[in-house]
Design a protein around this motif. Structure first.
Motif, PDB file in Angstrom:
ATOM      1  N   ALA A 406      61.381  55.498  -8.592  1.00 38.03           N
ATOM      2  CA  ALA A 406      61.449  55.891  -8.412  1.00 38.03           C
ATOM      3  C   ALA A 406      60.258  55.378  -6.968  1.00 38.03           C
ATOM      4  O   ALA A 406      60.894  55.522  -6.012  1.00 38.03           O
ATOM      5  CB  ALA A 406      60.314  57.419  -8.784  1.00 38.03           C
ATOM      6  N   ALA A 407      59.195  54.483  -7.037  1.00 35.31           N
ATOM      7  CA  ALA A 407      58.830  54.118  -5.979  1.00 35.31           C
ATOM      8  C   ALA A 407      59.609  52.513  -4.953  1.00 35.31           C
ATOM      9  O   ALA A 407      59.249  52.453  -3.827  1.00 35.31           O
ATOM     10  CB  ALA A 407      57.285  53.023  -6.653  1.00 35.31           C
ATOM     11  N   THR A 408      60.729  52.196  -5.508  1.00 32.59           N
ATOM     12  CA  THR A 408      61.565  51.786  -5.457  1.00 32.59           C
ATOM     13  C   THR A 408      62.599  51.444  -4.777  1.00 32.59           C
ATOM     14  O   THR A 408      63.541  50.954  -3.737  1.00 32.59           O
ATOM     15  CB  THR A 408      61.680  49.599  -6.154  1.00 32.59           C
ATOM     16  OG1 THR A 408      62.041  50.746  -7.342  1.00 32.59           O
ATOM     17  CG2 THR A 408      60.088  49.707  -5.985  1.00 32.59           C
ATOM     18  N   ARG A 418      61.378  60.338  -4.348  1.00 33.75           N
ATOM     19  CA  ARG A 418      60.957  60.195  -3.152  1.00 33.75           C
ATOM     20  C   ARG A 418      61.908  60.016  -2.420  1.00 33.75           C
ATOM     21  O   ARG A 418      63.297  59.589  -2.267  1.00 33.75           O
ATOM     22  CB  ARG A 418      60.004  58.801  -3.291  1.00 33.75           C
ATOM     23  CG  ARG A 418      59.140  57.934  -4.072  1.00 33.75           C
ATOM     24  CD  ARG A 418      57.894  56.959  -3.868  1.00 33.75           C
ATOM     25  NE  ARG A 418      57.056  56.968  -4.653  1.00 33.75           N
ATOM     26  CZ  ARG A 418      55.862  55.774  -4.406  1.00 33.75           C
ATOM     27  NH1 ARG A 418      56.159  55.310  -3.388  1.00 33.75           N
ATOM     28  NH2 ARG A 418      55.141  55.640  -5.059  1.00 33.75           N
ATOM     29  N   GLN A 419      61.289  60.641  -1.059  1.00 35.23           N
ATOM     30  CA  GLN A 419      62.172  60.597   0.323  1.00 35.23           C
ATOM     31  C   GLN A 419      61.535  59.981   1.274  1.00 35.23           C
ATOM     32  O   GLN A 419      60.803  59.512   1.359  1.00 35.23           O
ATOM     33  CB  GLN A 419      62.289  62.422   1.020  1.00 35.23           C
ATOM     34  CG  GLN A 419      62.521  63.333   0.009  1.00 35.23           C
ATOM     35  CD  GLN A 419      64.114  63.751  -0.431  1.00 35.23           C
ATOM     36  OE1 GLN A 419      65.123  63.029   0.211  1.00 35.23           O
ATOM     37  NE2 GLN A 419      64.390  63.159  -1.986  1.00 35.23           N
ATOM     38  N   GLY A 420      62.794  58.308   2.279  1.00 39.38           N
ATOM     39  CA  GLY A 420      62.652  58.107   2.775  1.00 39.38           C
ATOM     40  C   GLY A 420      61.613  56.310   2.409  1.00 39.38           C
ATOM     41  O   GLY A 420      60.758  55.832   2.770  1.00 39.38           O
ATOM     42  N   THR A 421      62.098  56.581   1.096  1.00 40.72           N
ATOM     43  CA  THR A 421      61.229  55.256  -0.421  1.00 40.72           C
ATOM     44  C   THR A 421      62.087  53.631   0.784  1.00 40.72           C
ATOM     45  O   THR A 421      60.444  53.352   1.405  1.00 40.72           O
ATOM     46  CB  THR A 421      62.056  55.593  -1.450  1.00 40.72           C
ATOM     47  OG1 THR A 421      62.649  56.720  -1.706  1.00 40.72           O
ATOM     48  CG2 THR A 421      61.471  54.130  -2.081  1.00 40.72           C
ATOM     49  N   ASP A 423      62.475  53.026   4.071  1.00 41.57           N
ATOM     50  CA  ASP A 423      61.147  53.066   5.111  1.00 41.57           C
ATOM     51  C   ASP A 423      60.139  53.212   5.268  1.00 41.57           C
ATOM     52  O   ASP A 423      59.225  52.481   5.478  1.00 41.57           O
ATOM     53  CB  ASP A 423      61.861  54.466   5.695  1.00 41.57           C
ATOM     54  CG  ASP A 423      62.902  54.334   6.693  1.00 41.57           C
ATOM     55  OD1 ASP A 423      63.529  53.595   6.926  1.00 41.57           O
ATOM     56  OD2 ASP A 423      63.068  55.662   7.349  1.00 41.57           O
ATOM     57  N   TYR A 424      59.232  53.473   3.943  1.00 39.91           N
ATOM     58  CA  TYR A 424      58.203  53.773   3.210  1.00 39.91           C
ATOM     59  C   TYR A 424      57.776  52.223   2.712  1.00 39.91           C
ATOM     60  O   TYR A 424      56.819  51.624   3.344  1.00 39.91           O
ATOM     61  CB  TYR A 424      57.717  54.567   2.320  1.00 39.91           C
ATOM     62  CG  TYR A 424      56.293  54.003   1.566  1.00 39.91           C
ATOM     63  CD1 TYR A 424      55.026  55.254   2.352  1.00 39.91           C
ATOM     64  CD2 TYR A 424      56.387  53.319   0.420  1.00 39.91           C
ATOM     65  CE1 TYR A 424      54.020  54.532   1.816  1.00 39.91           C
ATOM     66  CE2 TYR A 424      54.682  53.818  -0.145  1.00 39.91           C
ATOM     67  CZ  TYR A 424      53.814  54.196  -0.085  1.00 39.91           C
ATOM     68  OH  TYR A 424      52.233  54.401  -0.463  1.00 39.91           O
ATOM     69  N   LEU A 425      58.755  51.488   2.435  1.00 39.68           N
ATOM     70  CA  LEU A 425      58.320  49.974   1.580  1.00 39.68           C
ATOM     71  C   LEU A 425      58.398  49.399   3.143  1.00 39.68           C
ATOM     72  O   LEU A 425      57.599  48.650   3.294  1.00 39.68           O
ATOM     73  CB  LEU A 425      59.424  49.679   1.307  1.00 39.68           C
ATOM     74  CG  LEU A 425      59.757  50.359  -0.620  1.00 39.68           C
ATOM     75  CD1 LEU A 425      60.889  49.959  -1.133  1.00 39.68           C
ATOM     76  CD2 LEU A 425      58.083  50.325  -0.778  1.00 39.68           C
ATOM     77  N   GLN A 426      59.308  49.743   4.017  1.00 37.88           N
ATOM     78  CA  GLN A 426      59.053  48.951   5.007  1.00 37.88           C
ATOM     79  C   GLN A 426      57.931  48.511   6.338  1.00 37.88           C
ATOM     80  O   GLN A 426      57.667  48.026   6.750  1.00 37.88           O
ATOM     81  CB  GLN A 426      60.276  48.785   5.466  1.00 37.88           C
ATOM     82  CG  GLN A 426      60.718  48.001   7.260  1.00 37.88           C
ATOM     83  CD  GLN A 426      62.086  48.362   8.103  1.00 37.88           C
ATOM     84  OE1 GLN A 426      63.139  48.794   7.563  1.00 37.88           O
ATOM     85  NE2 GLN A 426      62.624  47.813   9.092  1.00 37.88           N
ATOM     86  N   TYR A 427      57.368  49.890   6.949  1.00 35.01           N
ATOM     87  CA  TYR A 427      57.111  50.111   7.283  1.00 35.01           C
ATOM     88  C   TYR A 427      55.589  50.619   7.440  1.00 35.01           C
ATOM     89  O   TYR A 427      54.461  50.454   8.144  1.00 35.01           O
ATOM     90  CB  TYR A 427      57.011  51.789   8.765  1.00 35.01           C
ATOM     91  CG  TYR A 427      58.582  51.685   8.916  1.00 35.01           C
ATOM     92  CD1 TYR A 427      58.540  50.519  10.074  1.00 35.01           C
ATOM     93  CD2 TYR A 427      59.761  52.079   8.266  1.00 35.01           C
ATOM     94  CE1 TYR A 427      59.674  50.443  10.373  1.00 35.01           C
ATOM     95  CE2 TYR A 427      60.846  51.854   9.324  1.00 35.01           C
ATOM     96  CZ  TYR A 427      60.748  51.120  10.208  1.00 35.01           C
ATOM     97  OH  TYR A 427      61.677  50.993  10.956  1.00 35.01           O
ATOM     98  N   GLY A 428      55.185  50.952   5.406  1.00 30.82           N
ATOM     99  CA  GLY A 428      54.021  51.130   4.958  1.00 30.82           C
ATOM    100  C   GLY A 428      53.001  52.732   5.195  1.00 30.82           C
ATOM    101  O   GLY A 428      52.557  53.017   4.864  1.00 30.82           O
TER     102      GLY A 428
END
Length: 732
Positions: A406-408, A418-421, A423-428
């Motif tokens: 789910a985190a990746t 997750r939603q926006g997974t 983008d979260y990994l890219q931008y933090g």
């Protein structure tokens, strides 16, 4: 403890305003079915304690009015022929003050028909005793919305069939099968169903859309009818098996069994106080913590667990649970299970792992399958808390892989993961182009901490280190100028227009005030981001003292959570909803526990009771009940996964917790009176105790926790070791 409980607590609610949005469930702990008196047809709001109309007893699977009822039907005893089959023409007046609403027992008298109906639940069914006191022919109406098919077997005194009326489900033909037996002979000539025009059709096979089936009985005037029923999500044969196995003995014997099932859990925590209302409130809240999640598995002919997989549309082996929203329950429900019901907790984890195996992602909101509501993947906290406490360890390697997926991995279906997974990994952080982006970011950072905890327990240090670092991503959306978490676009710019009281859009069911403090894993780091303890203290003090103003920006209208915050008038501390649950405890993190203590005592004494208006907002699957249960005992799990409970102020003179290892933990409160709003002294295990938290190990060791309360606050300096857990403190 059952004598303290009236299940109608918090049920005086409507769509615009919630005093709990609860239903008066009669069932057994974690049972597959619940039973509720229906007083009106208004969608999800089908019961109100002030109504004096009884439409029948509803077999229900509604975990929340916002979720709906995924399978249900209504049973209405009748004793006249002046009906047209519809719910309205069958209903009767009843006297709520004379009815009995208990977890294990329901009793209602219908004034129109002079019928007394009793119901006792089992895990997969129920027994009813219907006393007819009229000369008119006795009957039972089965009202089913949407599609159903039933067959009436007069020779066997049996009704079997299915209903299909889900609120939502991946399987659009999802069915619940029903087997029902009667103690009296069926009168086939007077049994049948009513068509859409209200005409009676005598038929042995009853089926169609919005069915109103009538079963009438021979020689039952002024007699007692015994009805036994069981359900299954597997097949009619499995429903028959559940009926044969489980609904055995007399109603009184089944009542004793249901009472024993409840007392097994209610008796694990014993509290004392001179004010009996506090006892009624506590035990009614405790009852609510064992209603959900519900079993979604059954035992086959070989006594092996089986369940229906709605994704594959097939019967599968193994445990499964449903009706749970982890955004709500991870905060309080599962931490309590870790203390008094770890075996059940472990079985639930096995069920959630089966959900992952079948759907490809861990569940977020099950009812009956994934509904995908609310931000985050907060089942991660349920898993991490269990791992940290040694619960379900054989499941942890696969559960960790599920958390990491789910985190990746971004699912192609919005309901999963997750939603926006990416983008979260890219931008933090999750950019502002996503709805409720602030909550997503904060929840993902906390979930990353939860991943690190499970990895720690399993000895996977590189994974643990990686996710401890990403657990600090909350810093990426903190605005030191305003002191709030704010939405950023992909260029790293905060949204230009900002109103700290605007609800929605970037925030889930709240504004920046309620949603900027979900940094459970690292309040020390957040304090450092503020620049000083004094500035953080001033901010949360302002939160409590600020007027409960709000702007409807993200919704365009006033939602019920806004109304409830305004009504209770506790500043911006919207204890009516989950994002605020931990906020009263935050003063401890800056060494100012007196502020937490006085706020907590006012919340407990003024906003919770055992009555129809018993909660300050949605109770939500036991989560708000759990807040009260923990807080009234004097400690609270601010950060599940940390193995710590932050101290507050107890409400009771004494608390005794029966632990699974056979030990007892006792909590004693001296000088416990209304005017003593502060803790003046604490002892743990008979020795003076200065830390502002206790550990799970302290509880399992059965250490005695003694509080002395006082009239005036006490102030002192606290060392870092005396303050509750934070990642930044741990890493320093």
């Amino acid at each position: 403890m059952l004598h303290y409980i009236d299940t109608r607590q918090g049920s005086n609610s409507r769509y615009p305003y919630s005093n709990g949005n609860t239903l008066p469930y009669t069932g057994v702990p974690f049972g597959m079915n619940h039973f509720v008196v229906q007083t009106h047809n208004e969608g999800s709001w089908f019961f109100n304690p002030h109504d004096r109309i009884f439409q029948g007893i509803r077999l229900t699977h509604q975990p929340s009015p916002w979720m709906g009822d995924f399978t249900h039907f209504l049973m209405t005893p009748i004793a006249d022929d002046k009906i047209k089959g519809s719910v309205f023409t069958c209903q009767s007046s009843y006297r709520p003050e004379e009815a009995v609403f208990k977890p294990h027992y329901l009793r209602v008298k219908q004034q129109r028909y002079n019928i007394m109906t009793e119901l006792v639940p089992t895990c997969y069914g129920a027994a009813m005793r219907v006393r007819y006191n009229s000369k008119q022919q006795a009957g039972l109406v089965l009202n089913v919305s949407n599609k159903s098919e039933f067959r009436l077997d007069a020779a066997e005194r049996r009704l079997t069939g299915y209903v299909s009326n889900f609120a939502d489900c991946h399987d659009k033909d999802f069915r619940m099968y029903v087997a029902m037996s009667f103690s009296k002979d069926v009168d086939l000539s007077a049994s049948g169903y009513y068509d859409a025009e209200g005409a009676f059709i005598p038929e042995v096979s009853l089926g169609g859309i919005d069915q109103h089936a009538v079963i009438r009985f021979k020689d039952c005037e002024r007699e007692v009818l015994e009805v036994k029923l069981a359900t299954s999500f597997i097949s009619i044969e499995q429903a028959e098996l559940n009926l044969q196995r489980e609904v055995t003995g007399t109603l009184d014997e089944l009542k004793d069994r249901a009472a024993e099932a409840w007392n097994h859990y209610l008796g694990k925590i014993q509290v004392t106080h001179s004010n009996e209302e506090y006892l009624r409130t506590f035990y009614t809240c405790l009852y609510r913590m064992f209603l959900f999640p519900q079993k979604f598995y059954e035992l086959d002919a070989d006594l092996q667990p089986v369940h229906y997989d709605t994704t594959a549309k097939a019967v599968k082996k193994g445990i499964l649970y449903t009706n749970n929203g982890f955004w709500d329950t991870y905060k309080t429900v599962y931490p309590l299970y870790s203390i008094i019901a770890p075996k059940e907790y472990e079985e639930m984890l096995e069920g959630f792992l089966n959900s992952y195996r079948e759907a490809g992602f861990l569940p977020k909101w099950l009812s009956p399958d994934e509904r995908g509501l609310m931000p985050g993947t907060l089942i991660d906290a349920v898993i991490a808390d269990a791992a940290a406490k040694g619960i379900g360890m054989h499941l942890m390697p696969e559960l960790l892989q599920a958390m990491l997926k789910a985190a990746t991995t971004q699912s192609g279906q919005n309901c999963y993961g997750r939603q926006g997974t990416l983008d979260y990994l890219q931008y933090g952080y999750v950019p502002s182009s996503y709805h409720e982006s602030v909550n997503h970011t904060l929840d993902y950072a906390y979930s990353d901490y939860c991943i690190s905890r499970v990895a720690d327990v399993l000895g996977e240090e590189s994974t643990a280190k990686q996710y401890r670092q990403s657990a600090l991503n909350y810093r990426n959306i903190f605005d030191p100028v305003t002191g709030f978490m704010r939405a950023k676009d992909k260029n790293g710019q905060f949204r230009q227009e900002f109103d700290d009281t605007a609800w929605g859009r970037d925030y889930a069911e709240g504004s920046a005030w309620q949603n900027s403090f979900a940094v459970f894993q690292d309040f020390e780091g957040l304090i450092q981001a503020y620049g000083s303890k004094e500035r953080f203290f001033d901010k949360i003090t302002e939160l409590c003292n600020k007027a409960p103003d709000f702007d409807v920006l993200g919704y365009g209208f006033e939602i019920h959570e806004m109304s409830e915050m305004a009504a209770i008038d506790y500043g911006q501390l919207a204890i009516s909803n989950q994002p605020s649950f931990h906020i009263p405890y935050l003063f401890n993190y800056v060494g100012q526990p007196a502020s937490s203590q006085v706020v907590l005592k006012q919340l407990m004494r003024n906003l919770f009771n055992s009555g129809y208006d018993g909660f300050p907002g949605d109770e939500d699957n036991g989560s708000m009940s759990g807040w009260y249960v923990f807080s009234s005992m004097g400690f609270y799990p601010v950060c599940p996964g940390s193995n710590e409970y932050v101290l507050g102020i107890p409400l009771f003179d004494s608390v005794t917790i029966e632990l699974p290892n056979g030990k007892l933990m006792r909590i004693n409160t001296d000088n416990n009176n209304p005017q003593s709003n502060f803790v003046s002294k604490v002892a743990l295990g008979g020795e003076e105790y200065t830390k502002l938290f206790i550990t799970h190990e302290d509880i399992l060791a059965g250490k005695t926790l003694d509080f002395r309360l006082g009239l005036a606050p006490s102030y002192r300096s606290y060392t870092p070791e005396e303050l509750p857990f934070s990642l930044s403190k741990q890493e320093s």
